[in-house]
Write a protein that holds these residues in place. Structure first.
Motif, PDB file in Angstrom:
ATOM      1  N   ARG A  17       0.837  -1.208   0.000  1.00 18.57           N
ATOM      2  CA  ARG A  17       0.000   0.000   0.000  1.00 18.57           C
ATOM      3  C   ARG A  17       0.870   1.254   0.000  1.00 18.57           C
ATOM      4  NH1 ARG A  17      -2.280  -3.613   3.606  1.00 18.57           N
ATOM      5  NH2 ARG A  17      -4.394  -4.303   3.072  1.00 18.57           N
ATOM      6  N   LYS A  63      -3.422   3.633  -2.394  1.00 17.72           N
ATOM      7  CA  LYS A  63      -3.485   2.796  -3.590  1.00 17.72           C
ATOM      8  C   LYS A  63      -2.536   1.615  -3.438  1.00 17.72           C
ATOM      9  CE  LYS A  63       0.133   4.956  -6.413  1.00 17.72           C
ATOM     10  NZ  LYS A  63       0.472   5.521  -7.735  1.00 17.72           N
ATOM     11  N   TYR A 109      -3.238  -5.975  -9.904  1.00 18.59           N
ATOM     12  CA  TYR A 109      -3.612  -4.715  -9.263  1.00 18.59           C
ATOM     13  C   TYR A 109      -3.383  -3.528 -10.193  1.00 18.59           C
ATOM     14  CZ  TYR A 109      -4.031  -7.258  -4.905  1.00 18.59           C
ATOM     15  OH  TYR A 109      -4.426  -8.139  -3.936  1.00 18.59           O
ATOM     16  N   HIS A 165      -7.622   4.376  -6.809  1.00 16.06           N
ATOM     17  CA  HIS A 165      -7.377   4.875  -5.465  1.00 16.06           C
ATOM     18  C   HIS A 165      -8.500   4.414  -4.543  1.00 16.06           C
ATOM     19  CE1 HIS A 165      -4.837   8.439  -7.223  1.00 16.06           C
ATOM     20  NE2 HIS A 165      -4.314   7.248  -7.460  1.00 16.06           N
ATOM     21  N   TYR A 166      -8.180   4.221  -3.258  1.00 21.34           N
ATOM     22  CA  TYR A 166      -9.157   3.735  -2.292  1.00 21.34           C
ATOM     23  C   TYR A 166      -9.316   4.730  -1.150  1.00 21.34           C
ATOM     24  CZ  TYR A 166      -8.590  -0.685  -4.746  1.00 21.34           C
ATOM     25  OH  TYR A 166      -8.555  -1.650  -5.720  1.00 21.34           O
ATOM     26  N   SER A 206     -10.458   5.070   2.848  1.00 26.88           N
ATOM     27  CA  SER A 206     -10.676   4.348   4.097  1.00 26.88           C
ATOM     28  C   SER A 206     -10.876   5.345   5.230  1.00 26.88           C
ATOM     29  CB  SER A 206      -9.486   3.444   4.426  1.00 26.88           C
ATOM     30  OG  SER A 206      -9.357   2.393   3.505  1.00 26.88           O
ATOM     31  N   ALA A 230     -12.244  -0.723   2.511  1.00 26.45           N
ATOM     32  CA  ALA A 230     -11.948   0.408   1.634  1.00 26.45           C
ATOM     33  C   ALA A 230     -12.803   0.356   0.369  1.00 26.45           C
ATOM     34  CB  ALA A 230     -10.473   0.389   1.240  1.00 26.45           C
ATOM     35  N   GLU A 231     -13.175   1.533  -0.115  1.00 28.94           N
ATOM     36  CA  GLU A 231     -13.958   1.643  -1.333  1.00 28.94           C
ATOM     37  C   GLU A 231     -13.175   2.462  -2.362  1.00 28.94           C
ATOM     38  OE1 GLU A 231     -17.719   3.292  -0.416  1.00 28.94           O
ATOM     39  OE2 GLU A 231     -18.362   1.601   0.841  1.00 28.94           O
ATOM     40  N   PRO A 232     -13.348   2.125  -3.636  1.00 25.25           N
ATOM     41  CA  PRO A 232     -12.684   2.935  -4.678  1.00 25.25           C
ATOM     42  C   PRO A 232     -13.081   4.403  -4.572  1.00 25.25           C
ATOM     43  CG  PRO A 232     -13.554   0.903  -5.606  1.00 25.25           C
ATOM     44  CD  PRO A 232     -14.099   1.004  -4.200  1.00 25.25           C
TER      45      PRO A 232
END
Length: 202
Positions: free
Chosen positions: A123, A145, A157, A162-163, A165, A198-200
């Motif tokens: 990460r 990311k 990947y 990008h994520y 959180s 985590a979500e995009p």
């Protein structure tokens, strides 16, 4: 003489106040960034588990296995199912290209096992986007990311995703710390859960 004593007392008080103040006493974006980036949960590399031999159809048809097939790293033929697996099943093998690619990423003693644990990505923290404090607790939103570690990681990947959180922080006697367990969290989210959930980013 009186002025001199007052000045000495004032300097002593100021020195004590400064020495008892820690950089962790104030939850700034910089402190939150440093603590998240240095935490074991954030630094732990992502592993992909590749199972060879008899594999259930749901696993062989997963997006990760499809990517490995497309790169020519694995092949499979239909096979009898092991106990507990539902038909159809597949006998998954590394291709010669897969052997060259995958076995260079695992230790020699692991290379011949049916389960291969391949480190594929780490990460990268892109920044803290917001801090919401409620007394001695806080929620910190951050952006991150995946960074591939090798050819397999690059295939699995995407670096342009990008994520977002959100992780809980708590103010202890020695300053702010990341919440690491649900029992200590109460309503805030520990870092392990923050990364899993985590979500995009939009």
């Amino acid at each position: 003489m009186r002025k001199k004593l007052t000045l000495v007392a004032l300097c002593s008080l100021l020195t004590f106040a400064l020495s008892s103040c820690s950089p962790r006493d104030f939850l700034t974006r910089r402190l939150a960034t440093d603590l998240i980036a240095a935490s074991p949960a954030f630094q732990t590399p992502q592993q992909f588990t590749l199972q060879t031999g008899t594999v259930a159809n749901k696993d062989y048809g997963s997006p990760e296995y499809i990517v490995l097939q497309q790169h020519g790293w694995i092949s499979a033929t239909k096979a009898p199912c092991s106990p507990g697996l539902s038909a159809p099943c597949w006998d998954v093998l590394l291709t010669p290209s897969g052997v060259d690619t995958v076995r260079s990423l695992v230790s020699a003693e692991e290379a011949d096992k049916a389960l291969l644990f391949i480190p594929v990505a780490k990460r990268e923290l892109l920044g803290v986007t917001g801090i919401s404090k409620q007394g001695s607790t806080a929620d910190v939103d951050f952006l991150w990311k995946w960074v591939p570690l090798n050819e397999v990681g690059a295939a699995l990947y995407a670096t342009d995703v990008h994520y977002v959180s959100s992780v809980g922080f708590r103010d202890y006697d020695d300053g702010w710390r990341i919440i690491i367990s649900q029992s200590a969290a109460r309503s805030a989210q520990p870092l392990d859960d923050a990364l899993k959930n985590a979500e995009p980013a939009p």
